[in-house]
Structures are given as structure tokens and as C-alpha cells.
Design a protein around this motif. Structure first.
Motif, short mmCIF file in Angstrom:
data_model
loop_
_atom_site.label_atom_id
_atom_site.label_comp_id
_atom_site.label_asym_id
_atom_site.label_seq_id
_atom_site.Cartn_x
_atom_site.Cartn_y
_atom_site.Cartn_z
N ALA A 189 38.78 40.45 -0.92
CA ALA A 189 37.55 40.25 -1.69
C ALA A 189 36.85 41.57 -1.95
N ARG A 190 36.86 42.43 -0.94
CA ARG A 190 36.23 43.75 -1.09
C ARG A 190 36.95 44.57 -2.15
N LEU A 191 38.27 44.51 -2.15
CA LEU A 191 39.04 45.31 -3.09
C LEU A 191 38.99 44.74 -4.50
N ALA A 192 38.71 43.45 -4.64
CA ALA A 192 38.56 42.87 -5.97
C ALA A 192 37.32 43.41 -6.68
N ARG A 193 36.41 44.04 -5.94
CA ARG A 193 35.21 44.65 -6.51
C ARG A 193 35.30 46.17 -6.54
N HIS A 194 36.48 46.69 -6.27
CA HIS A 194 36.68 48.14 -6.20
C HIS A 194 36.30 48.79 -7.53
N PRO A 195 35.74 49.98 -7.52
CA PRO A 195 35.35 50.63 -8.78
C PRO A 195 36.52 51.03 -9.67
N HIS A 196 37.73 51.08 -9.11
CA HIS A 196 38.89 51.45 -9.92
C HIS A 196 39.59 50.18 -10.41
N ALA A 197 39.83 50.10 -11.72
CA ALA A 197 40.40 48.89 -12.32
C ALA A 197 41.81 48.61 -11.82
N GLU A 198 42.55 49.64 -11.43
CA GLU A 198 43.92 49.45 -10.94
C GLU A 198 43.93 48.66 -9.63
N VAL A 199 42.92 48.89 -8.80
CA VAL A 199 42.82 48.18 -7.53
C VAL A 199 42.49 46.71 -7.79
N ARG A 200 41.58 46.45 -8.71
CA ARG A 200 41.24 45.07 -9.05
C ARG A 200 42.46 44.34 -9.61
N GLN A 201 43.25 45.04 -10.42
CA GLN A 201 44.46 44.44 -10.98
C GLN A 201 45.40 43.99 -9.88
N ALA A 202 45.55 44.79 -8.83
CA ALA A 202 46.42 44.42 -7.71
C ALA A 202 45.85 43.23 -6.96
N ALA A 203 44.53 43.21 -6.74
CA ALA A 203 43.91 42.10 -6.01
C ALA A 203 44.05 40.79 -6.76
N ALA A 204 44.14 40.85 -8.09
CA ALA A 204 44.23 39.64 -8.90
C ALA A 204 45.52 38.87 -8.65
N LEU A 205 46.55 39.54 -8.17
CA LEU A 205 47.84 38.88 -7.93
C LEU A 205 47.98 38.37 -6.50
N ASN A 206 47.10 38.80 -5.61
CA ASN A 206 47.22 38.48 -4.19
C ASN A 206 46.62 37.10 -3.92
N GLU A 207 47.41 36.20 -3.36
CA GLU A 207 46.93 34.84 -3.08
C GLU A 207 45.93 34.80 -1.94
N ALA A 208 45.79 35.90 -1.20
CA ALA A 208 44.77 35.97 -0.15
C ALA A 208 43.38 36.28 -0.72
N THR A 209 43.32 36.72 -1.96
CA THR A 209 42.02 36.99 -2.58
C THR A 209 41.26 35.68 -2.73
N PRO A 210 40.01 35.60 -2.28
CA PRO A 210 39.27 34.34 -2.33
C PRO A 210 39.11 33.83 -3.77
N PRO A 211 39.07 32.51 -3.95
CA PRO A 211 38.93 31.93 -5.31
C PRO A 211 37.71 32.45 -6.05
N THR A 212 36.60 32.65 -5.35
CA THR A 212 35.40 33.13 -6.04
C THR A 212 35.61 34.54 -6.59
N ALA A 213 36.32 35.37 -5.85
CA ALA A 213 36.59 36.73 -6.32
C ALA A 213 37.56 36.71 -7.51
N LEU A 214 38.55 35.81 -7.47
CA LEU A 214 39.49 35.71 -8.58
C LEU A 214 38.79 35.20 -9.83
N ALA A 215 37.88 34.23 -9.66
CA ALA A 215 37.13 33.73 -10.80
C ALA A 215 36.28 34.85 -11.41
N ALA A 216 35.69 35.68 -10.57
CA ALA A 216 34.88 36.78 -11.07
C ALA A 216 35.71 37.79 -11.86
N LEU A 217 36.96 38.00 -11.44
CA LEU A 217 37.84 38.91 -12.16
C LEU A 217 38.14 38.38 -13.57
#
Length: 522
Positions: free
Chosen positions: A163-191
Motif C-alpha cells: 500500500a505504501r509503495l502504491a503511493r510512491h512518487p515514482h510512477a514505475e513503482v506504482r506500476q509494479a504495485a498494480a500487479l501485486n495481489e498483496a496490494t490492498p483493494p483500496t490502493a488498487l482502486a486509487a491507482l
């Protein structure tokens, strides 16, 4: 010489003392005054070391000798279970320590050590390892190298870290978090929606180029690492697009956040949405009308669609869409029958056929359409009565499909060949119950059937008589050279073959006499 020695190194019958001699050859610097050793030195010793490290019977001293050769060989030994944490110095061989961490057999203190002050390539590899200590994960999440944080975002199993990395200032990090099933649903929805998510400040494109910039798909810069089509005008367009695509593919993403993309102009995003198994019926209906066949094909396989849409898509004008319908697990039998009769469905097996009960298979097994009967014949755990009926089918395509089914008698297999000849020969040769005598008959068929020879060359029941004709075919020759039933004299003869693959296969044949093995190892 390399092919021969690598084959010997993989030979399960190689005596331990000869393994020792090969290890010595792989790890030592040859004496330049030794002519034969000098010749061997000119061959790539890395291949020999790799073949030796794959052996399952290495003793402790042999493992230690190979591990000391170079770090790459030691990594291979670690992943193969030959090395433990007690055998490794993380300061001297960090890649070996990382391999053990990746296998779950490393020490937690290694992770803490590598997370601070090591080279970026080490930290990136560490970030992909499972079960990292919390403090190591926290360090990597805050790493100044976006590639390290992105690797952690892709592989972490910690929901808070993801969840922390889904808010990372670098877009490449957010892109990686978007594929991880451990990322919380709320964070994925925000992406996907951007709600409550601060804008990313950078991406790989604007890190390297002055914006606005669009990467040419046929870029001539050999040092350029940007993917084709990468672009950024300050909003990190291509990275955000890929983030959306990954989030749509992620089953942890809430469907209510995903459905808004059903009307998106990007084909890739609609395609990703069509693969989701949690779509509401009205979104499925919208995607069934998509102008792009690939989107409709993805939907046609989707368990989320019901019988009504299955029938709509089964009438699609595109073959790929109709073919995809046949792979839907709930396709009605009448639809599947119609599709089998009108559309080339590929090799199968189809999910409906695979999961059907013997009672359910009786109807398609008796279909008037040979293609439907062939679909049933592709399943090789049929009841004996269904199997035997299909084995006697007048359609060669049906017999060809059922021929590898276990339990068929030698009489039935010979009858198949007598009725249908070369059309079924290779599949009969693939039957696990085919006897050595039958395989020898098939190998002598005139004209030779090359695919049958390749099946015979690897068949465990093949005899020397069956293997001899295989040596006349280039591809079957390589396979037959490794068969333990090949006479030892022929195996020795193949050691001087012009084809290095044949030489390596013969050298790895356990039928090779030990006296010959000893003569081959310098």
C-alpha cells in the motif's frame, strides 16, 4: 571435446572418481606444456562446470570444489540444494547468499546487511526475495533507487508495504504495485481512479529524457533501455497506462473501480478488463459488442459470462472468437458440437471435455461428427468401453487422438495401423503400453514416418531393434543416442559423430562402458 565432456558430466552412471577428474578439469588451469590439456583449455569450461553442478550425486568435497570455481557455479549449486547457509560467506559471494534467500534458506541478517550500502543490483535482487525481515523491507521501500522500490512493490507479500509503495512518487513503482495481489483493494482502486492519490512526480521516461518525449518504436540508439512507445509529457502517460492495465488484470482490484474502463479508447485496457472473472452482466454484454475481436475472444473464455452471451459469441464472424467459446468451461454441449463441426478448435483438450463425467461423455462420443468424437478421444482417462469404441472408429482423426491412451492392447494398436497407416503411426508409437516388438515394426515401416521415429527413440519400451532405424533420422538420431537400450558398441561409435548433439547424448548414455568413460576423461 566440450560436447563429449558435458555429456559425460551428465551421465548418471559416471563413477565418482571420474566425476572428480572432470571437476578438476573444470576448475583447474591446465599445464600449457600438456598438449591435450591445452586443447581442452580452448573449449568453454563453463559448460562443463554447469553440467557437473546439475548432478544430484555430488559429495561434499565435490560441491566445495565446484563452488570455489566461480560465483555463477556456486549460485547453481545453491539453487540445486547442494549448499547451505553455513557454506556461504555473503561478503565474498553475495549472489550465492541472495540465491539462498530467494530459496528461503538464507539468514535474516544477510537481508538486513544487503539492504544497506550494497550495490543497486544487489538490492534489487534482494527486493524480490520472499520473507524479508521487516526492517529490510522498510529500508528497501525507502530506497533512493526507484528500481529497487519497484522490485519490492512487485514481490512483497506485506499489504502495508504494498500500500505504501502504491503511493510512491515514482510512477514505475506504482506500476509494479498494480500487479501485486498483496496490494490492498483500496490502493488498487486509487491507482485506477486517482482518487486520494497524489500525482506521481517522475517516471523512467522523464528521468532520462527532456519532455515532452515519445520513444520511437524503431529507436536506433543501442544504449536506450526505454520500451517502444514510451512517452511522457509530464503526466507519465505510458507508465500510467501500463499501471491501469496491470491493475485491471489484478484479481484483487475491486470490480466497481474496473468497470469504468469498458468504454476506454485503449484496446489493451478493454482487453485486460474482458479477462476479469468478476464482471457484472451489463459490462459483459457491452464487451461482447466490442469492435476488436481480441477483446471478444478474451470475454468468450471468461467464466463470468452466462449461456446467453456464450451463444451470442459462438455465432461471431471471427474464428478466434468462436474458438475461444469452445474453451469456455460452461459451454453447452449443443454449442460445442456445432463449433467442433464448423470451426478448427486446435489441439485441446477442451475444459468441458476434461471435466465431464463418463455419463456426460457418452453423447459426444457417439456424435455423428468425427470432430466431436475426436474431442472426446483426446481425453486419456476414458472408461474402457468408450476408449475401445473410439479406438475402432472409422475416422482416422479420432483414432489418432485416442491412440496414446493407456490400456489399449497390442492387438488394438496394430489394428489401428492396419486400418489407417501412416496417419496414426506416430501416435501409436507414443502409446505408453506399446511393446518393444510393436515399436520395432513401426520403426521399420516403409516409407519411414519421421515423427514416429522420434517417439520410438524416447520410448522406455524401445529395444535395440526398434532404435536402429531411428539412427537414420537426424532428429531421432540425437534422441536414440541417449537411449539406454542402444547397444554399447553403437553408443561408442556415436561418440565420433559429426553432430555435437549426438556426441553429447551418446556420452550421457548410461550404457556407455566404464572403461570407455575412463579413456575419455583426461
Amino acid at each position: 571435446m566440450t560436447s563429449l565432456l558435458c555429456g559425460l558430466a551428465a551421465n548418471p552412471a559416471l563413477p565418482p572418481e571420474l566425476v572428480d577428474r572432470l571437476i578438476a578439469l573444470a576448475v583447474a588451469t591446465p599445464d600449457p606444456t600438456d598438449g591435450r590439456a591445452k586443447d581442452l583449455a580452448e573449449e568453454p569450461a563453463d559448460e562443463l562446470a554447469e553440467a557437473l553442478a546439475d548432478r544430484a550425486d555430488l559429495g561434499p568435497d565435490q560441491v566445495a570444489a565446484l563452488a570455489a570455481r566461480d560465483e555463477g557455479t556456486a549460485v547453481q549449486l545453491a539453487r540445486g540444494g547442494h549448499l547451505t547457509a553455513a557454506d556461504v560467506d555473503p561478503a565474498a559471494q553475495p549472489l550465492v547468499a541472495l540465491a539462498l534467500l530467494d530459496e528461503g534458506r538464507g539468514l535474516p541478517e544477510w537481508a538486513r546487511r544487503f539492504a544497506v550500502g550494497s550495490a543497486p543490483r544487489i538490492r534489487r535482487r534482494l527486493a524480490s526475495c520472499p520473507g524479508l525481515p521487516r526492517e529490510a523491507g522498510d529500508r528497501l521501500a525507502a530506497d533512493p533507487d526507484a528500481g529497487v522500490a519497484a522490485e519490492l512493490a512487485l514481490w512483497t507479500t506485506s499489504a502495508p508495504v504494498a500500500a505504501r509503495l502504491a503511493r510512491h512518487p515514482h510512477a514505475e513503482v506504482r506500476q509494479a504495485a498494480a500487479l501485486n495481489e498483496a496490494t490492498p483493494p483500496t490502493a488498487l482502486a486509487a491507482l485506477l481512479t486517482g482518487h486520494g492519490l497524489p500525482a506521481a512526480r517522475s517516471c523512467l521516461v522523464c528521468d532520462q529524457r527532456e519532455i515532452p518525449f515519445t520513444h520511437h518504436p524503431y529507436c536506433q540508439d543501442t544504449d536506450c533501455e526505454l520500451p517502444p512507445g514510451a512517452e511522457c509529457d509530464g503526466a507519465h502517460g505510458s507508465t500510467v497506462h501500463e499501471t491501469w492495465r496491470r491493475a485491471l488484470l489484478n484479481p484483487a482490484t475491486p470490480p466497481q473501480a474496473a468497470v469504468a474502463f469498458a468504454e476506454h479508447p485503449s484496446v489493451l485496457l478493454r482487453w485486460a478488463l474482458a479477462e476479469r472473472t468478476d464482471l457484472p452482466p451489463h459490462i459483459c454484454a457491452r464487451l461482447a459488442e466490442d469492435p476488436v475481436p481480441g477483446v471478444r475472444s478474451a470475454l468468450a473464455r471468461n467464466p463470468a459470462i452466462g449461456p446467453e452471451l456464450i451463444r451470442v459469441l459462438a455465432a461471431d464472424r471471427w474464428d478466434d472468437v468462436r474458438r475461444a467459446v469452445a474453451y469456455h468451461p460452461q459451454v453447452p454441449l449443443d454449442v460445442l458440437t456445432e463449433l467442433a463441426a464448423t470451426t478448427r478448435l486446435g489441439p485441446g483438450p477442451l475444459p468441458w471435455i476434461t471435466s465431464a463425467s463418463p455419463e456426460e461423455l457418452a453423447e459426444p462420443a457417439g456424435s455423428a461428427h468425427g470432430r466431436v468424437r475426436m474431442l472426446v478421444a483426446q481425453r486419456h482417462d476414458l472408461p474402457a468401453e468408450l476408449r475401445d469404441a473410439l479406438a475402432a472408429d472409422p475416422d482416422a482423426s479420432v483414432v489418432k487422438a485416442v491412440a496414446p491412451h493407456p490400456g489399449l492392447s497390442q492387438r488394438q494398436l496394430r489394428a489401428m495401423v492396419a486400418r489407417h497407416g501412416v496417419r496414426v503411426l506416430a501416435r501409436v508409437a507414443a502409446n505408453p503400453d506399446a511393446s518393444g516388438a510393436l515399436l520395432a515394426e513401426l520403426a521399420r515401416h516403409d516409407p519411414p514416418v519421421r515423427r514416429a521415429l522420434r517417439e520410438i527413440a524416447t520410448h522406455p519400451n524401445a529395444t535395440a531393434e526398434a532404435l536402429l532405424p531411428c539412427l537414420a533420422d537426424d532428429r531421432a538420431r540425437v534422441l536414440a543416442a541417449a537411449h539406454p537400450a542402444l547397444p554399447a558398441a553403437l553408443v561408442v561409435e556415436l561418440l565420433t559423430d559429426d553432430d555435437p548433439q549426438v556426441v553429447e547424448a551418446a556420452a550421457g548414455n548410461p550404457s556407455l562402458p566404464r572403461t570407455v568413460m575412463a579413456e575419455l576423461v583426461p
